[in-house]
Every structure is written in C-alpha cells, then in structure tokens.
Write an enzyme that holds these catalytic residues in place. Structure first.
Site, PDB file in Angstrom:
ATOM      1  N   LYS A 209       0.837  -1.196   0.000  1.00  0.00           N
ATOM      2  CA  LYS A 209       0.000   0.000   0.000  1.00  0.00           C
ATOM      3  C   LYS A 209       0.878   1.254   0.000  1.00  0.00           C
ATOM      4  CE  LYS A 209      -2.254   1.599   3.730  1.00  0.00           C
ATOM      5  NZ  LYS A 209      -2.087   3.077   3.798  1.00  0.00           N
TER       6      LYS A 209
ATOM      7  N   LEU B  61      -5.350   6.649  -1.799  1.00  0.00           N
ATOM      8  CA  LEU B  61      -5.481   8.092  -1.945  1.00  0.00           C
ATOM      9  C   LEU B  61      -6.664   8.665  -1.169  1.00  0.00           C
ATOM     10  CD1 LEU B  61      -4.712   8.803  -5.709  1.00  0.00           C
ATOM     11  CD2 LEU B  61      -3.195   8.959  -3.740  1.00  0.00           C
ATOM     12  N   LYS B  62      -7.629   7.825  -0.820  1.00  0.00           N
ATOM     13  CA  LYS B  62      -8.832   8.286  -0.121  1.00  0.00           C
ATOM     14  C   LYS B  62      -9.468   9.466  -0.855  1.00  0.00           C
ATOM     15  CE  LYS B  62      -6.956   6.885   4.409  1.00  0.00           C
ATOM     16  NZ  LYS B  62      -5.576   6.534   3.987  1.00  0.00           N
TER      17      LYS B  62
ATOM     18  N   THR C  97      -9.898   4.426  10.924  1.00  0.00           N
ATOM     19  CA  THR C  97      -9.733   3.777  12.225  1.00  0.00           C
ATOM     20  C   THR C  97      -9.244   4.729  13.316  1.00  0.00           C
ATOM     21  OG1 THR C  97      -7.541   3.021  11.509  1.00  0.00           O
ATOM     22  CG2 THR C  97      -9.375   1.466  11.289  1.00  0.00           C
TER      23      THR C  97
ATOM     24  N   ARG D  19      -3.159  -4.641  14.638  1.00  0.00           N
ATOM     25  CA  ARG D  19      -2.064  -4.608  15.603  1.00  0.00           C
ATOM     26  C   ARG D  19      -1.863  -6.011  16.163  1.00  0.00           C
ATOM     27  NH1 ARG D  19      -1.304  -0.665  13.327  1.00  0.00           N
ATOM     28  NH2 ARG D  19      -0.972   1.463  14.087  1.00  0.00           N
TER      29      ARG D  19
ATOM     30  N   GLN E 233      -4.470   4.729  16.539  1.00  0.00           N
ATOM     31  CA  GLN E 233      -5.634   3.974  16.091  1.00  0.00           C
ATOM     32  C   GLN E 233      -6.576   3.723  17.279  1.00  0.00           C
ATOM     33  OE1 GLN E 233      -5.855   3.043  12.815  1.00  0.00           O
ATOM     34  NE2 GLN E 233      -3.837   3.817  12.316  1.00  0.00           N
TER      35      GLN E 233
ATOM     36  N   GLY F 149       1.176  -1.849   8.758  1.00  0.00           N
ATOM     37  CA  GLY F 149       2.231  -0.914   8.396  1.00  0.00           C
ATOM     38  C   GLY F 149       3.304  -0.821   9.444  1.00  0.00           C
ATOM     39  N   ARG F 150       3.089   0.046  10.414  1.00  0.00           N
ATOM     40  CA  ARG F 150       4.120   0.337  11.409  1.00  0.00           C
ATOM     41  C   ARG F 150       4.597  -0.873  12.219  1.00  0.00           C
ATOM     42  NH1 ARG F 150       1.207   5.736  13.547  1.00  0.00           N
ATOM     43  NH2 ARG F 150      -0.571   4.527  12.806  1.00  0.00           N
TER      44      ARG F 150
END
Length: 230
Positions: free
Chosen positions: A26, A54-55, A111, A172, A181, A201-202
């Site tokens: 992503k 891109l939302k 989120t 998570r 989040q 992601g993180r």
C-alpha cells in the site's frame, strides 16, 4: 503491507527485506507526496500488487481523472471516500473500468476516529452504524470492496456477502502499541471476521527485524485460515 516511509530508499529496503512474505503493498499519502509515481513504478517493475490509498473525496470529474491517472501507472487497487456519495463512487468505478485489473475500494470511517469524534464532526450515528450505512451505499455504487476496521468486519461480511472485497486496517499484533488507532484488531481477529486483506504498516516498518515481524503475522493468518478450512 503499508509502506509508511518517506523515501524510495527506505521503501526499497523494506520491500527487499520482506519480499518472500509480502506481495501486496500500500502506497499512501506519505510516500506518494514524497516520491511521487516512482514508488508505483518500482513496485510494478518487481511484479508487486499496488494498492494506492489516496482516499479520494472530490467532485466526480476530479476523482475520475485521478483514477485514470492511477490506472495508467498500473495501480491494482485504489481508495475513495464513501462519504463522497453515490455519484462520485459511480464515476470512480466507471473510470476504473478502463483498467480491468483495477479495484475501487470505498473507505468507510477511518480507524483513527471513535464514536465521540463522529459526534464532534456532526454525525448522529455511532461508528459501526455509520460504517454500515456507507458500505451499503458503496455496494450500490458498484464499488468492488470497502475498507473498514476489524470491529465492523463481521457485520459487514454478513450484510454485503462473500463477493465484496473487505480490506481491514487498524491491525495490531497481540499486545502491540495502538498508537493513533482506536478501532483495532489482531490479524487473527480480522481474518476470522471475514477480511479479504489486512493492512499492516508500522508493526512491520518500525520493527527491529521487519522480515521476522512479517513472518509472524503470516503465521497467525495461516493458523486461522487452516482452522477455517479444516
């Protein structure tokens, strides 16, 4: 896998380290505004699936033009805001039809918002009710899927059916830091609830060993999928 980094070099290091574990990446606003379409070109040149987050939330003509530009770069999935309305989403789907592989996904409620945030903005519904309403509009608009938190996935799957793509952010690992989040869930919870794809992601990008982190998340998914199809 969300490439939440600023530079192409950071992106390349992450992709190289987890290439055997992850095939879908992503690209969000952070990387796109920093490095532009070169990030897309790199991933496509390495045979990866590109999810461009891109939302989009604009007038229909602007959204259509952005969708077509993304399609010309070979983007496989792209997001629009469901709150942009049915006409906007219909225009997005029509624009994407020029690119047979491209899927339009409607973002419901990010989120990072909770029930109180929605009240502050002016919505009278709680987050799950708002997500369901927007997802129904997205389905009527012809969108290929929706983006919603793990907390709404089960209800959405029952409502929208098995063919609707369901992408779940806010993932998570058990005991992980929730950071910014609110409506979150574990990989196992999301898959059990009916998610088609999860966004991580993180927890991978910021891990001391990204490959190890990705392997562990894949292990958790494998256990759930194996149990489902016993």
């Amino acid at each position: 896998m969300a490439l939440d980094v600023f530079t192409l070099n950071e992106m390349k290091d992450i992709v190289e380290s987890i290439k055997s574990e992850v095939n879908i990446y992503k690209i969000g606003l952070q990387l796109l505004t920093s490095e532009g379409p070169e990030a897309i070109r790199y991933l496509k040149s390495h045979g990866k699936t590109v999810f461009l987050d891109l939302k989009l939330h604009e007038i229909s003509s602007s959204v259509s033009s952005a969708i077509k530009s993304a399609g010309r770069h070979g983007v496989d999935m792209i997001t629009v805001h469901a709150s942009g309305g049915q006409k906007m989403m219909e225009s997005a789907v029509e624009a994407a039809s020029e690119f047979p592989r491209m899927k339009v996904l409607a973002l419901t409620v990010v989120t990072g918002l909770n029930d109180q945030d929605l009240i502050d903005i002016g919505f009278s519904r709680k987050s799950q009710d708002q997500v369901i309403r927007l997802a129904q509009i997205a389905q009527r608009s012809g969108c290929h899927g929706v983006v919603a938190s793990p907390q709404e996935t089960e209800a959405l799957r029952a409502l929208l059916g098995k063919d609707m793509i369901m992408v779940t952010p806010g993932i998570r690992p058990e005991g992980g830091d929730i950071q910014d989040q609110y409506r979150i869930g574990t990989p196992a919870h999301a898959i059990n609830s009916g998610a088609s794809y999860i966004i991580v992601g993180r927890p991978i990008v910021q891990a001391d060993n990204p490959e190890k982190a990705a392997k562990e998340i894949n292990r958790q998914i494998y256990l759930v999928v194996t149990d489902i199809y016993k």
